[in-house]
Scaffold this active site. Structure first.
Site, PDB file in Angstrom:
ATOM      1  N   LYS A 257       0.846  -1.205   0.000  1.00 30.55           N
ATOM      2  CA  LYS A 257       0.000   0.000   0.000  1.00 30.55           C
ATOM      3  C   LYS A 257       0.875   1.246   0.000  1.00 30.55           C
ATOM      4  O   LYS A 257       0.642   2.173  -0.779  1.00 30.55           O
ATOM      5  CB  LYS A 257      -0.893   0.022   1.248  1.00 30.55           C
ATOM      6  CG  LYS A 257      -2.077  -0.898   1.166  1.00 30.55           C
ATOM      7  CD  LYS A 257      -2.813  -0.923   2.507  1.00 30.55           C
ATOM      8  CE  LYS A 257      -3.993  -1.891   2.417  1.00 30.55           C
ATOM      9  NZ  LYS A 257      -4.589  -2.177   3.726  1.00 30.55           N
TER      10      LYS A 257
ATOM     11  N   GLN B 101      -4.571  -1.108   9.811  1.00 30.32           N
ATOM     12  CA  GLN B 101      -4.644  -2.477   9.289  1.00 30.32           C
ATOM     13  C   GLN B 101      -5.273  -3.405  10.330  1.00 30.32           C
ATOM     14  O   GLN B 101      -4.793  -3.479  11.457  1.00 30.32           O
ATOM     15  CB  GLN B 101      -3.226  -2.943   8.917  1.00 30.32           C
ATOM     16  CG  GLN B 101      -3.148  -4.297   8.261  1.00 30.32           C
ATOM     17  CD  GLN B 101      -3.762  -4.309   6.856  1.00 30.32           C
ATOM     18  OE1 GLN B 101      -3.611  -3.357   6.097  1.00 30.32           O
ATOM     19  NE2 GLN B 101      -4.461  -5.374   6.531  1.00 30.32           N
TER      20      GLN B 101
ATOM     21  N   ASP C  26     -11.302   3.438   4.306  1.00 29.84           N
ATOM     22  CA  ASP C  26     -11.767   2.042   4.263  1.00 29.84           C
ATOM     23  C   ASP C  26     -13.290   1.951   4.340  1.00 29.84           C
ATOM     24  O   ASP C  26     -13.847   0.866   4.205  1.00 29.84           O
ATOM     25  CB  ASP C  26     -11.182   1.273   5.459  1.00 29.84           C
ATOM     26  CG  ASP C  26     -10.084   0.317   5.046  1.00 29.84           C
ATOM     27  OD1 ASP C  26     -10.038  -0.015   3.848  1.00 29.84           O
ATOM     28  OD2 ASP C  26      -9.279  -0.078   5.905  1.00 29.84           O
TER      29      ASP C  26
END
Ligand code: NDP
Length: 300
Positions: A54, A98, A121
Protein backbone atom coordinates in the site's frame (compact mmCIF):
# COMPACT_ATOMS: atom_id res chain seq x y z
CA UNK A 1 -18.99 -21.18 -23.89
CA UNK A 2 -15.70 -20.18 -22.29
CA UNK A 3 -15.79 -17.07 -20.15
CA UNK A 4 -14.00 -13.82 -20.88
CA UNK A 5 -11.35 -13.50 -18.18
CA UNK A 6 -11.58 -10.26 -16.20
CA UNK A 7 -7.96 -9.23 -15.77
CA UNK A 8 -8.06 -7.28 -12.51
CA UNK A 9 -4.30 -6.83 -12.46
CA UNK A 10 -4.30 -4.99 -15.81
CA UNK A 11 -7.40 -2.96 -14.89
CA UNK A 12 -5.85 -1.97 -11.54
CA UNK A 13 -2.70 -0.78 -13.36
CA UNK A 14 -4.79 1.41 -15.68
CA UNK A 15 -6.78 2.69 -12.70
CA UNK A 16 -3.54 3.66 -10.92
CA UNK A 17 -2.49 5.59 -14.05
CA UNK A 18 -5.78 7.50 -13.95
CA UNK A 19 -5.34 8.14 -10.22
CA UNK A 20 -1.82 9.48 -10.87
CA UNK A 21 -3.38 11.89 -13.40
CA UNK A 22 -5.92 13.11 -10.83
CA UNK A 23 -3.16 13.50 -8.20
CA UNK A 24 -1.07 15.55 -10.63
CA UNK A 25 -4.07 17.80 -11.37
CA UNK A 26 -4.86 18.29 -7.66
CA UNK A 27 -1.24 19.31 -7.10
CA UNK A 28 -0.96 21.59 -10.13
CA UNK A 29 -4.36 23.27 -9.96
CA UNK A 30 -5.06 23.34 -6.21
CA UNK A 31 -1.72 22.78 -4.45
CA UNK A 32 -3.10 19.63 -2.79
CA UNK A 33 -1.06 16.43 -2.43
CA UNK A 34 -3.40 13.64 -1.27
CA UNK A 35 -1.85 11.89 1.74
CA UNK A 36 -2.50 8.40 3.08
CA UNK A 37 -1.36 7.17 6.51
CA UNK A 38 -1.25 3.44 7.14
CA UNK A 39 -0.96 2.14 10.70
CA UNK A 40 -0.03 -1.43 11.55
CA UNK A 41 0.19 -2.85 15.06
CA UNK A 42 2.15 -6.07 15.52
CA UNK A 43 4.06 -8.31 13.17
CA UNK A 44 1.60 -10.42 11.20
CA UNK A 45 3.67 -11.25 8.06
CA UNK A 46 0.65 -11.18 5.70
CA UNK A 47 -0.40 -7.75 6.96
CA UNK A 48 3.20 -6.46 6.75
CA UNK A 49 3.41 -7.35 3.04
CA UNK A 50 0.01 -5.80 2.38
CA UNK A 51 0.91 -2.57 4.19
CA UNK A 52 4.28 -2.31 2.42
CA UNK A 53 2.49 -2.70 -0.94
CA UNK A 54 0.00 0.00 0.00
CA UNK A 55 2.75 2.44 0.98
CA UNK A 56 4.71 1.73 -2.24
CA UNK A 57 1.70 2.19 -4.52
CA UNK A 58 0.71 5.39 -2.69
CA UNK A 59 4.10 6.89 -3.57
CA UNK A 60 3.97 5.55 -7.16
CA UNK A 61 0.80 7.54 -7.92
CA UNK A 62 2.43 10.70 -6.53
CA UNK A 63 0.67 10.84 -3.16
CA UNK A 64 2.15 11.60 0.23
CA UNK A 65 2.57 8.36 2.21
CA UNK A 66 3.13 7.77 5.93
CA UNK A 67 3.57 4.33 7.45
CA UNK A 68 3.44 3.69 11.21
CA UNK A 69 4.66 0.29 12.38
CA UNK A 70 3.83 -0.11 16.07
CA UNK A 71 5.00 -2.89 18.38
CA UNK A 72 2.61 -5.75 19.16
CA UNK A 73 2.27 -4.59 22.80
CA UNK A 74 1.51 -0.93 22.00
CA UNK A 75 -1.20 0.21 24.47
CA UNK A 76 -4.62 0.90 22.95
CA UNK A 77 -4.46 4.50 24.20
CA UNK A 78 -1.29 5.11 22.17
CA UNK A 79 -2.90 3.81 18.96
CA UNK A 80 -5.95 6.00 19.57
CA UNK A 81 -3.68 9.00 20.22
CA UNK A 82 -1.89 8.39 16.92
CA UNK A 83 -5.22 8.24 15.07
CA UNK A 84 -6.28 11.52 16.72
CA UNK A 85 -3.01 13.13 15.64
CA UNK A 86 -3.53 11.94 12.05
CA UNK A 87 -7.13 13.21 12.15
CA UNK A 88 -5.74 16.69 12.84
CA UNK A 89 -2.85 16.51 10.35
CA UNK A 90 -3.62 18.55 7.20
CA UNK A 91 -1.11 16.51 5.13
CA UNK A 92 -3.21 13.37 5.70
CA UNK A 93 -6.51 12.76 3.86
CA UNK A 94 -6.86 9.03 4.44
CA UNK A 95 -6.20 6.91 7.55
CA UNK A 96 -6.08 3.17 7.44
CA UNK A 97 -5.48 1.01 10.50
CA UNK A 98 -4.64 -2.48 9.29
CA UNK A 99 -6.98 -5.07 10.81
CA UNK A 100 -6.85 -7.38 12.65
CA UNK A 101 -5.22 -5.58 15.56
CA UNK A 102 -3.78 -7.46 18.60
CA UNK A 103 -6.38 -8.74 21.04
CA UNK A 104 -5.82 -6.10 23.72
CA UNK A 105 -7.00 -3.43 21.27
CA UNK A 106 -10.70 -2.97 20.48
CA UNK A 107 -11.04 -2.50 16.69
CA UNK A 108 -14.39 -0.76 17.19
CA UNK A 109 -12.75 1.93 19.31
CA UNK A 110 -10.15 2.48 16.58
CA UNK A 111 -12.83 2.75 13.91
CA UNK A 112 -14.88 5.12 16.07
CA UNK A 113 -11.84 7.39 16.46
CA UNK A 114 -11.01 7.71 12.75
CA UNK A 115 -12.41 10.94 11.37
CA UNK A 116 -15.22 9.99 8.91
CA UNK A 117 -13.74 12.57 6.50
CA UNK A 118 -10.52 10.46 6.35
CA UNK A 119 -12.13 7.01 6.56
CA UNK A 120 -10.77 5.59 3.30
CA UNK A 121 -11.77 2.04 4.26
CA UNK A 122 -15.41 3.13 4.72
CA UNK A 123 -15.64 1.51 8.14
CA UNK A 124 -17.20 4.28 10.25
CA UNK A 125 -20.98 4.35 10.76
CA UNK A 126 -21.07 7.77 9.04
CA UNK A 127 -19.35 6.42 5.90
CA UNK A 128 -21.59 3.34 5.87
CA UNK A 129 -24.66 5.58 6.19
CA UNK A 130 -23.50 7.86 3.36
CA UNK A 131 -22.97 4.84 1.12
CA UNK A 132 -26.45 3.60 1.97
CA UNK A 133 -28.20 6.85 1.05
CA UNK A 134 -25.93 7.72 -1.86
CA UNK A 135 -24.07 10.73 -0.48
CA UNK A 136 -20.51 11.41 -1.68
CA UNK A 137 -17.75 9.82 0.38
CA UNK A 138 -15.35 6.90 0.43
CA UNK A 139 -16.72 3.53 -0.67
CA UNK A 140 -15.58 0.14 0.70
CA UNK A 141 -12.51 -0.65 -1.36
CA UNK A 142 -13.14 -4.25 -2.44
CA UNK A 143 -16.80 -3.72 -3.46
CA UNK A 144 -15.80 -0.53 -5.33
CA UNK A 145 -13.19 -2.58 -7.22
CA UNK A 146 -15.76 -5.26 -8.06
CA UNK A 147 -18.19 -2.62 -9.32
CA UNK A 148 -15.56 -0.99 -11.53
CA UNK A 149 -14.73 -4.37 -13.10
CA UNK A 150 -18.40 -5.22 -13.66
CA UNK A 151 -19.13 -1.85 -15.26
CA UNK A 152 -16.10 -2.04 -17.50
CA UNK A 153 -16.54 -5.63 -18.67
CA UNK A 154 -20.30 -6.25 -18.48
CA UNK A 155 -21.53 -2.69 -19.10
CA UNK A 156 -25.05 -1.66 -18.02
CA UNK A 157 -26.04 -3.68 -14.95
CA UNK A 158 -29.63 -2.39 -14.64
CA UNK A 159 -32.26 -5.09 -14.20
CA UNK A 160 -29.76 -7.89 -13.72
CA UNK A 161 -30.22 -10.30 -10.84
CA UNK A 162 -27.11 -10.14 -8.64
CA UNK A 163 -26.57 -12.84 -6.04
CA UNK A 164 -23.98 -11.95 -3.40
CA UNK A 165 -22.79 -14.86 -1.31
CA UNK A 166 -21.55 -13.45 2.03
CA UNK A 167 -22.95 -10.61 4.15
CA UNK A 168 -19.90 -9.15 5.89
CA UNK A 169 -19.66 -5.43 6.63
CA UNK A 170 -16.41 -5.42 4.65
CA UNK A 171 -17.63 -6.97 1.40
CA UNK A 172 -21.13 -8.47 1.14
CA UNK A 173 -23.28 -5.65 2.53
CA UNK A 174 -21.56 -2.71 0.77
CA UNK A 175 -21.49 -4.74 -2.47
CA UNK A 176 -25.26 -5.15 -2.19
CA UNK A 177 -25.68 -1.39 -1.73
CA UNK A 178 -23.57 -0.61 -4.77
CA UNK A 179 -25.38 -3.09 -7.01
CA UNK A 180 -28.73 -1.79 -5.80
CA UNK A 181 -27.59 1.68 -6.85
CA UNK A 182 -26.84 0.19 -10.29
CA UNK A 183 -30.51 -0.93 -10.41
CA UNK A 184 -29.73 -4.61 -10.03
CA UNK A 185 -32.18 -6.90 -8.26
CA UNK A 186 -30.06 -8.05 -5.35
CA UNK A 187 -30.17 -11.25 -3.33
CA UNK A 188 -27.79 -11.66 -0.39
CA UNK A 189 -27.00 -15.24 0.62
CA UNK A 190 -25.17 -16.39 3.76
CA UNK A 191 -24.43 -19.43 5.88
CA UNK A 192 -28.11 -19.94 6.78
CA UNK A 193 -29.42 -19.63 3.22
CA UNK A 194 -31.39 -22.63 2.02
CA UNK A 195 -30.73 -24.07 -1.45
CA UNK A 196 -27.73 -21.85 -2.18
CA UNK A 197 -27.08 -23.68 -5.46
CA UNK A 198 -30.64 -23.01 -6.64
CA UNK A 199 -30.33 -19.30 -5.80
CA UNK A 200 -26.92 -18.91 -7.47
CA UNK A 201 -28.33 -20.62 -10.59
CA UNK A 202 -30.73 -17.66 -11.01
CA UNK A 203 -27.95 -15.07 -10.98
CA UNK A 204 -26.85 -12.90 -13.90
CA UNK A 205 -24.09 -11.67 -11.58
CA UNK A 206 -22.52 -13.77 -8.82
CA UNK A 207 -20.28 -12.14 -6.23
CA UNK A 208 -18.65 -14.76 -4.02
CA UNK A 209 -17.28 -13.42 -0.71
CA UNK A 210 -17.29 -16.34 1.67
CA UNK A 211 -13.76 -17.55 2.40
CA UNK A 212 -14.29 -21.23 1.52
CA UNK A 213 -12.11 -22.70 -1.21
CA UNK A 214 -13.98 -23.52 -4.45
CA UNK A 215 -17.34 -23.91 -2.68
CA UNK A 216 -19.35 -22.44 -5.57
CA UNK A 217 -19.45 -25.16 -8.15
CA UNK A 218 -19.34 -24.67 -11.90
CA UNK A 219 -22.77 -26.19 -12.51
CA UNK A 220 -24.33 -23.57 -10.17
CA UNK A 221 -23.42 -20.87 -12.72
CA UNK A 222 -26.10 -19.74 -15.17
CA UNK A 223 -24.63 -19.80 -18.69
CA UNK A 224 -23.32 -16.34 -19.56
CA UNK A 225 -23.35 -15.00 -15.98
CA UNK A 226 -20.66 -12.65 -14.66
CA UNK A 227 -18.73 -14.26 -11.81
CA UNK A 228 -16.77 -12.06 -9.40
CA UNK A 229 -14.70 -14.13 -7.00
CA UNK A 230 -13.61 -12.13 -3.96
CA UNK A 231 -12.43 -15.13 -1.93
CA UNK A 232 -8.78 -15.55 -1.05
CA UNK A 233 -8.09 -19.02 0.33
CA UNK A 234 -4.69 -20.61 0.83
CA UNK A 235 -4.72 -24.37 0.24
CA UNK A 236 -2.08 -27.10 0.15
CA UNK A 237 -0.44 -27.56 -3.25
CA UNK A 238 1.47 -30.85 -3.09
CA UNK A 239 1.97 -30.64 -6.88
CA UNK A 240 4.33 -27.68 -6.22
CA UNK A 241 6.32 -29.62 -3.63
CA UNK A 242 6.02 -30.68 -0.04
CA UNK A 243 4.54 -28.04 2.26
CA UNK A 244 3.79 -25.68 -0.66
CA UNK A 245 0.53 -23.76 -0.90
CA UNK A 246 -1.43 -21.84 -3.48
CA UNK A 247 -4.27 -19.31 -3.46
CA UNK A 248 -7.74 -20.17 -4.75
CA UNK A 249 -11.04 -18.31 -4.71
CA UNK A 250 -14.51 -19.27 -3.47
CA UNK A 251 -15.55 -20.38 -6.96
CA UNK A 252 -14.43 -23.61 -8.59
CA UNK A 253 -12.71 -21.76 -11.41
CA UNK A 254 -11.98 -24.69 -13.74
CA UNK A 255 -15.64 -25.67 -14.03
CA UNK A 256 -17.14 -22.16 -13.77
CA UNK A 257 -15.00 -20.77 -16.60
CA UNK A 258 -16.77 -23.17 -19.00
CA UNK A 259 -20.22 -21.67 -18.30
CA UNK A 260 -19.74 -18.07 -17.19
CA UNK A 261 -19.79 -15.11 -19.57
CA UNK A 262 -17.11 -13.30 -17.56
CA UNK A 263 -15.04 -14.46 -14.59
CA UNK A 264 -12.34 -13.03 -12.32
CA UNK A 265 -9.38 -15.35 -11.70
CA UNK A 266 -7.82 -15.79 -8.24
CA UNK A 267 -5.18 -14.48 -7.95
CA UNK A 268 -5.19 -11.60 -10.42
CA UNK A 269 -8.88 -10.64 -10.32
CA UNK A 270 -10.42 -8.66 -7.47
CA UNK A 271 -7.31 -8.66 -5.23
CA UNK A 272 -5.27 -6.03 -7.14
CA UNK A 273 -8.32 -3.76 -7.31
CA UNK A 274 -8.60 -3.39 -3.54
CA UNK A 275 -5.40 -1.37 -3.03
CA UNK A 276 -6.03 0.66 -6.20
CA UNK A 277 -9.47 1.59 -4.82
CA UNK A 278 -7.90 2.61 -1.51
CA UNK A 279 -5.85 5.13 -3.50
CA UNK A 280 -8.99 6.18 -5.39
CA UNK A 281 -10.75 6.79 -2.05
CA UNK A 282 -7.84 8.93 -0.86
CA UNK A 283 -8.26 11.16 -3.93
CA UNK A 284 -11.99 11.30 -3.14
CA UNK A 285 -11.47 12.29 0.53
CA UNK A 286 -8.71 14.77 -0.37
CA UNK A 287 -11.14 16.40 -2.81
CA UNK A 288 -14.07 16.48 -0.37
CA UNK A 289 -11.95 17.82 2.53
CA UNK A 290 -10.94 20.68 0.21
CA UNK A 291 -14.55 21.29 -0.96
CA UNK A 292 -13.84 20.01 -4.47
CA UNK A 293 -15.92 17.60 -6.54
CA UNK A 294 -14.22 14.15 -6.44
CA UNK A 295 -13.31 12.73 -9.87
CA UNK A 296 -16.41 10.97 -11.26
CA UNK A 297 -14.46 7.99 -12.59
CA UNK A 298 -13.24 7.12 -9.07
CA UNK A 299 -16.64 7.07 -7.39
CA UNK A 300 -19.67 4.80 -7.89
P1 NDP B 1 -16.36 -12.98 6.52
O1 NDP B 1 -15.86 -14.21 7.18
O2 NDP B 1 -16.51 -11.73 7.33
O3 NDP B 1 -17.81 -13.29 5.90
C1 NDP B 1 -18.04 -14.48 5.21
C2 NDP B 1 -19.49 -14.56 4.80
O4 NDP B 1 -19.68 -15.81 4.14
C3 NDP B 1 -20.47 -14.51 5.98
O5 NDP B 1 -21.53 -13.63 5.69
C4 NDP B 1 -20.96 -15.95 6.10
O6 NDP B 1 -22.30 -16.07 6.50
C5 NDP B 1 -20.84 -16.44 4.67
N1 NDP B 1 -20.72 -17.88 4.62
C6 NDP B 1 -19.90 -18.67 5.34
N2 NDP B 1 -20.08 -19.96 5.03
C7 NDP B 1 -21.06 -19.99 4.09
C8 NDP B 1 -21.72 -21.02 3.39
N3 NDP B 1 -21.41 -22.30 3.57
N4 NDP B 1 -22.67 -20.69 2.50
C9 NDP B 1 -22.99 -19.40 2.29
N5 NDP B 1 -22.39 -18.37 2.93
C10 NDP B 1 -21.45 -18.67 3.82
O7 NDP B 1 -15.45 -12.77 5.27
P2 NDP B 1 -15.13 -11.44 4.37
O8 NDP B 1 -16.37 -10.91 3.77
O9 NDP B 1 -14.25 -10.53 5.13
O10 NDP B 1 -14.23 -12.11 3.23
C11 NDP B 1 -14.74 -13.11 2.38
C12 NDP B 1 -13.61 -13.64 1.53
O11 NDP B 1 -13.11 -12.59 0.73
C13 NDP B 1 -12.40 -14.17 2.30
O12 NDP B 1 -11.83 -15.23 1.58
C14 NDP B 1 -11.44 -13.00 2.30
O13 NDP B 1 -10.09 -13.40 2.41
C15 NDP B 1 -11.72 -12.42 0.95
N6 NDP B 1 -11.40 -11.01 0.82
C16 NDP B 1 -10.74 -10.62 -0.29
C17 NDP B 1 -10.45 -9.31 -0.51
C18 NDP B 1 -9.74 -8.94 -1.77
O14 NDP B 1 -9.14 -7.88 -1.83
N7 NDP B 1 -9.84 -9.74 -2.82
C19 NDP B 1 -10.79 -8.26 0.46
C20 NDP B 1 -11.59 -8.74 1.55
C21 NDP B 1 -11.87 -10.08 1.72
P3 NDP B 1 -22.82 -15.65 7.98
O15 NDP B 1 -22.91 -14.17 7.97
O16 NDP B 1 -24.15 -16.32 8.07
O17 NDP B 1 -21.82 -16.19 8.94
Amino acid sequence: MTAQIIDGKAYAASLRDRIAGHVARLKAEHGITPGLAVVIVGHDPGSQIYVTNKARQTLEVGMHSEKYELAEDTPEADVLALVERLNADPKIHGILVQLPVPRHIDPNKIIATISPAKDVDCFTPESVGKLQIGLPGPVSCTPLGCLMLLRDFVGDLAGKHAVIVGRSNLVGKPMAQLLLRENCTVTIAHSRTRDLAGIVRQADIVVAAVGRPSMIEGDWIKPGAAVIDVGINRIAAPEKGEGKTRIVGDVDYASAVELAGWITPVPGGVGPMTIACLLANTVTTASLINHLQPPKDLTP
